[in-house]
Design an enzyme around this catalytic site. Structure first.
Site, PDB file in Angstrom:
ATOM      1  N   LYS A  27       0.833  -1.196   0.000  1.00 23.41           N
ATOM      2  CA  LYS A  27       0.000   0.000   0.000  1.00 23.41           C
ATOM      3  C   LYS A  27       0.875   1.257   0.000  1.00 23.41           C
ATOM      4  CE  LYS A  27      -3.716  -0.352   2.463  1.00 23.41           C
ATOM      5  NZ  LYS A  27      -4.238  -0.687   3.775  1.00 23.41           N
ATOM      6  N   ARG A  97      -3.216   2.946   8.827  1.00 25.21           N
ATOM      7  CA  ARG A  97      -3.504   1.629   8.236  1.00 25.21           C
ATOM      8  C   ARG A  97      -2.243   0.792   8.121  1.00 25.21           C
ATOM      9  NH1 ARG A  97      -8.230   1.918   4.195  1.00 25.21           N
ATOM     10  NH2 ARG A  97      -8.773   4.093   4.226  1.00 25.21           N
ATOM     11  N   GLY A 106      -7.742  -7.426   4.942  1.00 26.16           N
ATOM     12  CA  GLY A 106      -8.569  -7.503   6.141  1.00 26.16           C
ATOM     13  C   GLY A 106      -7.916  -8.178   7.331  1.00 26.16           C
ATOM     14  N   MET A 108      -5.128  -7.208   9.046  1.00 23.25           N
ATOM     15  CA  MET A 108      -4.559  -6.346  10.077  1.00 23.25           C
ATOM     16  C   MET A 108      -5.428  -5.120  10.281  1.00 23.25           C
ATOM     17  SD  MET A 108      -0.536  -6.876   9.413  1.00 23.25           S
ATOM     18  CE  MET A 108      -0.680  -6.408   7.731  1.00 23.25           C
ATOM     19  N   ARG A 342      -3.830  -1.629  -6.311  1.00 22.77           N
ATOM     20  CA  ARG A 342      -3.059  -2.876  -6.221  1.00 22.77           C
ATOM     21  C   ARG A 342      -3.485  -3.772  -7.378  1.00 22.77           C
ATOM     22  NH1 ARG A 342      -6.110  -4.790  -0.765  1.00 22.77           N
ATOM     23  NH2 ARG A 342      -8.193  -4.748  -1.606  1.00 22.77           N
ATOM     24  N   HIS A 460      -6.411 -45.635  -4.596  1.00 17.84           N
ATOM     25  CA  HIS A 460      -7.130 -46.072  -5.791  1.00 17.84           C
ATOM     26  C   HIS A 460      -8.160 -45.038  -6.222  1.00 17.84           C
ATOM     27  CE1 HIS A 460     -10.363 -48.226  -7.938  1.00 17.84           C
ATOM     28  NE2 HIS A 460      -9.340 -48.830  -8.527  1.00 17.84           N
ATOM     29  N   SER A 770      11.064 -44.897 -16.469  1.00 19.83           N
ATOM     30  CA  SER A 770       9.975 -44.009 -16.077  1.00 19.83           C
ATOM     31  C   SER A 770       9.856 -44.080 -14.563  1.00 19.83           C
ATOM     32  CB  SER A 770       8.668 -44.447 -16.740  1.00 19.83           C
ATOM     33  OG  SER A 770       7.632 -43.591 -16.322  1.00 19.83           O
ATOM     34  N   CYS A 837       5.991 -41.019 -14.334  1.00 19.37           N
ATOM     35  CA  CYS A 837       4.574 -41.323 -14.540  1.00 19.37           C
ATOM     36  C   CYS A 837       3.800 -41.424 -13.231  1.00 19.37           C
ATOM     37  CB  CYS A 837       4.393 -42.578 -15.373  1.00 19.37           C
ATOM     38  SG  CYS A 837       5.018 -44.058 -14.568  1.00 19.37           S
ATOM     39  N   TYR A 857      10.444 -36.070 -20.001  1.00 23.81           N
ATOM     40  CA  TYR A 857       9.017 -35.778 -20.050  1.00 23.81           C
ATOM     41  C   TYR A 857       8.346 -36.105 -18.716  1.00 23.81           C
ATOM     42  CZ  TYR A 857       8.150 -40.806 -20.428  1.00 23.81           C
ATOM     43  OH  TYR A 857       8.088 -42.142 -20.164  1.00 23.81           O
TER      44      TYR A 857
HETATM   45  C1  PEP Z   1       3.925 -45.242  -9.383  1.00 28.24           C
HETATM   46  O1  PEP Z   1       4.160 -46.069  -8.510  1.00 28.24           O
HETATM   47  O2  PEP Z   1       4.337 -44.085  -9.330  1.00 28.24           O
HETATM   48  C2  PEP Z   1       3.125 -45.628 -10.552  1.00 28.24           C
HETATM   49  C3  PEP Z   1       2.963 -44.781 -11.551  1.00 28.24           C
HETATM   50  O3  PEP Z   1       2.512 -46.840 -10.530  1.00 28.24           O
HETATM   51  P1  PEP Z   1       1.178 -47.158  -9.710  1.00 28.24           P
HETATM   52  O4  PEP Z   1       0.639 -45.872  -9.220  1.00 28.24           O
HETATM   53  O5  PEP Z   1       0.297 -47.856 -10.663  1.00 28.24           O
HETATM   54  O6  PEP Z   1       1.700 -48.040  -8.636  1.00 28.24           O
END
Ligand code: PEP
Ligand code: MG
Length: 881
Positions: A27, A97, A106, A108, A342, A460, A770, A837, A857
């Site tokens: 401010k 202020r 809001g 302080m 601001r 899951h 991976s 992954c 990736y």
């Molecule tokens: C993992 O373990 O990171 C993975 C991609 O395999 P899952 O989640 O199927 O065990």
């Protein structure tokens, strides 16, 4: 020379600047900057946040120089305003202020109209020729000062005001006249007495007490909590600054007023002025919501000149700050003052639109636009949200983990089969379970959303819901779910089957009743353009985790550049597969098993053909079966009976198999490559399906695929060596027989810590890596990914961990294994392709790390692909710095 703690601003000249936020707060720095820009800001001065730090470092005392500097600044303020602090004939009044470097709206304290007392109020009345106004200002000051500085409960003042209005038989504050307000002042003073507090008549005393209060508010509970929630750590900021500014009054009649103006619509991002205005009022009237403000355009009719001047200033400020501005203004007897500017808060949709528009307007660069939009904003516009008005009225009954974003509403159902039936009948349902298992997938797909009482971010329910792009709240531990009895319970609230609830997978909230959802915008317009720019900038590839063609298609639309993980076992749960899978598990001989597998082969081959077709030659990584076999069998006697009947075996036989498959630690048990090493024929079948699908597609449809066959849970190179040989023999024989040219790769997941440590050995066999950061996190911490709900929330609350490691990568531990695994792998195979992954592949903070250490990736669920594209571009920009 004495250290400078006080920065003055007045009449087009300020000692501070916008880039001095650290010490002047947002401010204060902006007030200085606006003054220098020639914008009409009331004069004043800012006490540096360094004083706040000093105050707490030195037992709530001030540096010696401060008193003199404040007195000198007040003297200058008197000079430029032509008024005098405490002068009964011509009193200077100020606002006090807070304002830290990061805005904490809001949180302080603020005191207005400071400098009023029994004498100066008379002067103000005479000077303005408006007794009512003067006594209204005085009673407001008494109220604020009492509340903020002396900690008198504000309800006492409100009650006194209400009582007075009742006595007089009026509804609105504005219906009270000067005599009424004088009475109110006396009642307020009485409240001070009752509370054993003294109201200081001396303005200097008032000023120092107010300064104490503002610095004191830095450490109040609200402010501490706010900083916690917003991840502002101690040491990030010096503290708050204090702004002392000459008062201007918006409540001096119909030619006065106060308002808030945004340079663009903060809801939609549209480029047009937006805001509210309240005639004859002070700022707190707007906040208190007692009177309904008018639309900003109303100002055009009432005070056209002021309106035009405001628009000019808005334009100037937006161009100067190169961002949408949120401006507070006051009009005092036809003269416009800007009290604050601001960068405005905005919805996700607006954030994206504004950033993209500003690039087109030449105001900011593409890189800046990319850094300005939060990855969550992209996520938000792809998912339904609740109608904000309805949501505000709904009761939050529980909070779990925000496992899969978006808002959903539906009738409670406790059983997946029932969810499927009702879903088919066109009903909206929320599937509520203690946890989900692969058998529930059909019901999950049919439901609007999923709520579980157990499980973490990689349970899951969480993984599957994210894959489906379905809102989910998991691990809401305060909920007791009783599926058999048909109800769930949170505290005293009981929700029965068929009653409506709503869940917000973005925040983890569970709400009672039906809350309307608003459809997402989709990946078009400004967000598509922004992501195109992101693609030009990012280095990391973005693939998707997808098991079925429908998900793969969604991911392609969202810009996925291949599949980084296809969990083949998900296909096994389909209705026409599961009996065959079960027969395979029950087989007593290799021959019997092969027979069952032979039946699965054509189905699985079609699955892969479907995926390859969608991905049109982009890389597709297919992982061989991973979960322990018990997951494919029923666990409860009731269901065992049912399945045994279907399979034509006795209850005892099936029960026996189920018992035999039971493990104490199934996640560390007979799963992953351990399964296919025990039953190589499964690997053979899956290889035949993958390679067979690729061959057929090439022959029949001319689509070139490079399948990547991935082996899970490898910890020792010999596991990989053993399976690779079998896979290679199977694949090569098929290719030879077909007489086509086909390249494929065999690689591995790195998800067991030993694999990361011995990655140089594993890379001798593996053609790609991976990182399965879900299991890698589970095994590195030794935290069961399905049971973290029991203690992880407390770990986060107590600051033992800063982040949920299943959501955002633990840089120091798991991250170090990833970095090391990649380095070691490349040491023996320099061209080794390395991706991720696990769920972290879609998490912006984790992506920053993966980019930094040079992975190739990330792969994430389809709905996170756009988020990952933006996050990868941001990572590239940040890591370049
Ligand atoms: C993992 O373990 O990171 C993975 C991609 O395999 P899952 O989640 O199927 O065990
Ligand atoms: Mg895994």
């Amino acid at each position: 020379m004495a250290k400078k703690y006080v920065y003055f601003f007045a009449n087009g000249k300020a000692e501070g600047r916008a880039d001095m936020k650290d010490i002047l707060g947002g401010k204060g720095a902006n007030l200085a900057e606006m003054t220098n820009l020639g914008i009409p800001v009331p004069p004043g001065f800012t006490i540096s946040a360094e004083v706040c730090k000093y105050y707490y470092d030195h037992g709530r005392t001030y540096p010696e120089e401060l008193k003199e500097q404040v007195e000198e600044a007040m003297r200058r303020l008197e000079e430029v305003t032509g008024k005098k602090f405490g002068d009964p004939n011509n009193p200077l009044l100020v606002s006090v202020r807070s304002g830290a470097a990061i805005s904490m709206p809001g949180m302080m304290d603020t005191v207005l109209n400071l400098g009023l007392n029994d004498e100066t109020v008379k002067g103000l009345a005479k000077l303005t020729n408006n007794e009512r106004f003067a006594y209204d200002a005085y009673r407001r000051f008494l109220q604020m000062f009492g509340d903020v500085v002396l900690k008198i409960p504000h309800e006492k003042f409100e009650k006194a005001l209400e009582e007075l209005k009742k006595e007089k038989g009026v509804k609105l504050d504005t219906e009270l006249d000067a005599e009424d307000l004088k009475k109110l002042v006396e009642r307020y003073k009485q409240i001070y007495k009752e509370e054993g507090k003294e109201f200081p008549q001396d303005p200097w005393k008032q000023l120092w007490l107010a300064i104490d209060a503002v610095f004191g508010s830095w450490m109040n509970e609200r402010a501490i909590k706010y900083r916690q929630i917003h991840g502002i750590k101690e040491g990030d900021l010096l503290g708050t600054a204090v702004n002392i500014v000459a008062m201007v009054f918006g409540n001096m009649g119909e030619d006065s007023g106060t308002g808030v103006a945004f340079t663009r619509d903060p809801n939609t991002g549209e480029k047009k002025p937006y805001g509210e205005f309240l005639p004859n009022a002070q700022g707190e009237d707007v906040v208190a919501g007692i009177r309904t403000p008018l639309k900003l355009e109303e100002l055009k009719n009432r005070m056209p000149e002021v309106y035009n001047q405001l628009l000019e200033i808005m334009d100037k400020l937006e161009k100067h700050y190169r961002d949408m501005q949120d401006i507070e203004f006051t009009v005092e007897r036809g003269k416009l003052y800007i009290l604050q500017t601001r960068n405005g808060k905005r919805t996700s949709q607006a954030a994206i639109r504004i950033a993209v528009d500003m690039v087109h307007e030449g105001l900011i660069t593409k890189e800046e636009a990319i850094l300005r939009v939060r990855p969550e904003d992209v996520e938000q516009v792809l998912h339904p949200v609740f109608d904000p008005k309805e949501k505000a009225q709904a009761k939050v009954i529980a909070k779990g983990l925000p496992a899969s974003p978006g808002a959903a509403t539906g009738k409670v159902v406790f059983n997946a089969k029932k969810a499927e039936e009702l879903g088919k009948a066109g009903e909206q349902v929320i599937l509520v379970r203690p946890e989900t298992s692969p058998e529930d997938v059909g019901g999950m797909a049919a439901a609007q959303g999923i709520l579980t009482s157990r499980g973490g971010m990689t349970s899951h329910a969480a993984v599957v819901a994210r894959g489906m792009g379905k809102p989910a709240v998991v691990g809401a531990e305060s909920i007791e779910v009783h599926p058999e009895e048909g109800y769930f319970k949170v505290g005293d609230v009981v929700v029965k089957e068929g009653e409506w609830i709503s869940i917000d997978g973005t925040t983890g909230e569970v709400l009672l009743g039906k809350v309307t959802t608003i459809k997402p915008q989709g990946l078009e317009g400004p967000v598509a353009e922004l992501l195109q720019w992101a693609d030009e900038i990012r280095r990391l590839g973005v693939r998707t985790n997808a098991d079925i063609p429908r998900d793969a298609e969604v991911a392609r639309k969202f810009g996925a550049e291949g599949i980084g993980l296809c969990r083949t076992e998900h296909m096994f749960f389909e209705k026409d597969r599961i009996p065959k899978v079960r027969r395979m598990i029950l087989a007593k001989t290799k021959e019997e098993r092969e027979k069952a597998l032979d039946e699965l082969l054509p189905l699985q081959k079609e699955d892969f053909k479907g995926l390859f077709r969608v991905m049109k030659g982009l890389p597709v990584t297919i992982r061989l079966i991973d979960p322990p076999l018990h997951e494919f069998l029923p666990q409860e006697d009731e269901q065992i009976k049912e399945v045994a009947e279907q399979m034509g075996v006795s209850f005892e036989e099936l029960k026996n198999v189920v018992e035999n498959l039971k493990e104490l630690n199934p996640m560390l048990g007979h799963r992953g490559c351990r399964l296919t090493i025990t039953y190589p024929e499964i690997a053979v079948m899956q290889t035949k399906a993958i390679i067979g699908a690729a061959i057929e597609l090439k022959k029949e449809e001319g689509i070139d695929v490079i399948p990547e066959i991935m082996i899970p849970l490898v910890g020792h190179v010999n596991e990989l060596r053993y399976l690779k040989k079998i896979i290679k023999e199977t694949a090569d024989a098929l290719i030879k027989e077909a007489g086509v040219e086909l390249t494929y790769k065999i690689g591995t997941m790195i998800e067991v810590p030993r694999a990361a440590v011995t990655a140089h050995q594993i890379a001798e066999e593996a053609e790609f890596f991976s990182f399965g950061t879900n299991d890698l996190t589970q095994m590195t911490f030794g935290f069961s990914r399905d049971d973290v709900g029991k203690f992880l929330p407390e770990y986060l609350e107590k600051g033992i961990l800063e982040h949920d490691p299943f959501k955002t990568l633990d840089y120091d531990g798991v991250g170090e294994l990833v970095r090391m695994g990649k380095e070691k792998g490349r040491s023996t195979r320099p061209d080794l392709k390395v991706g991720v992954c696990g769920e972290h592949g879609g998490d912006p903070r984790s992506i920053l790390f993966f980019d930094k250490i040079g992975l190739d990736y990330v792969s994430c669920s389809p709905y996170r692909v756009p988020v990952a594209r933006l996050a990868a571009a941001q990572a590239a920009l940040k890591n370049k710095k």
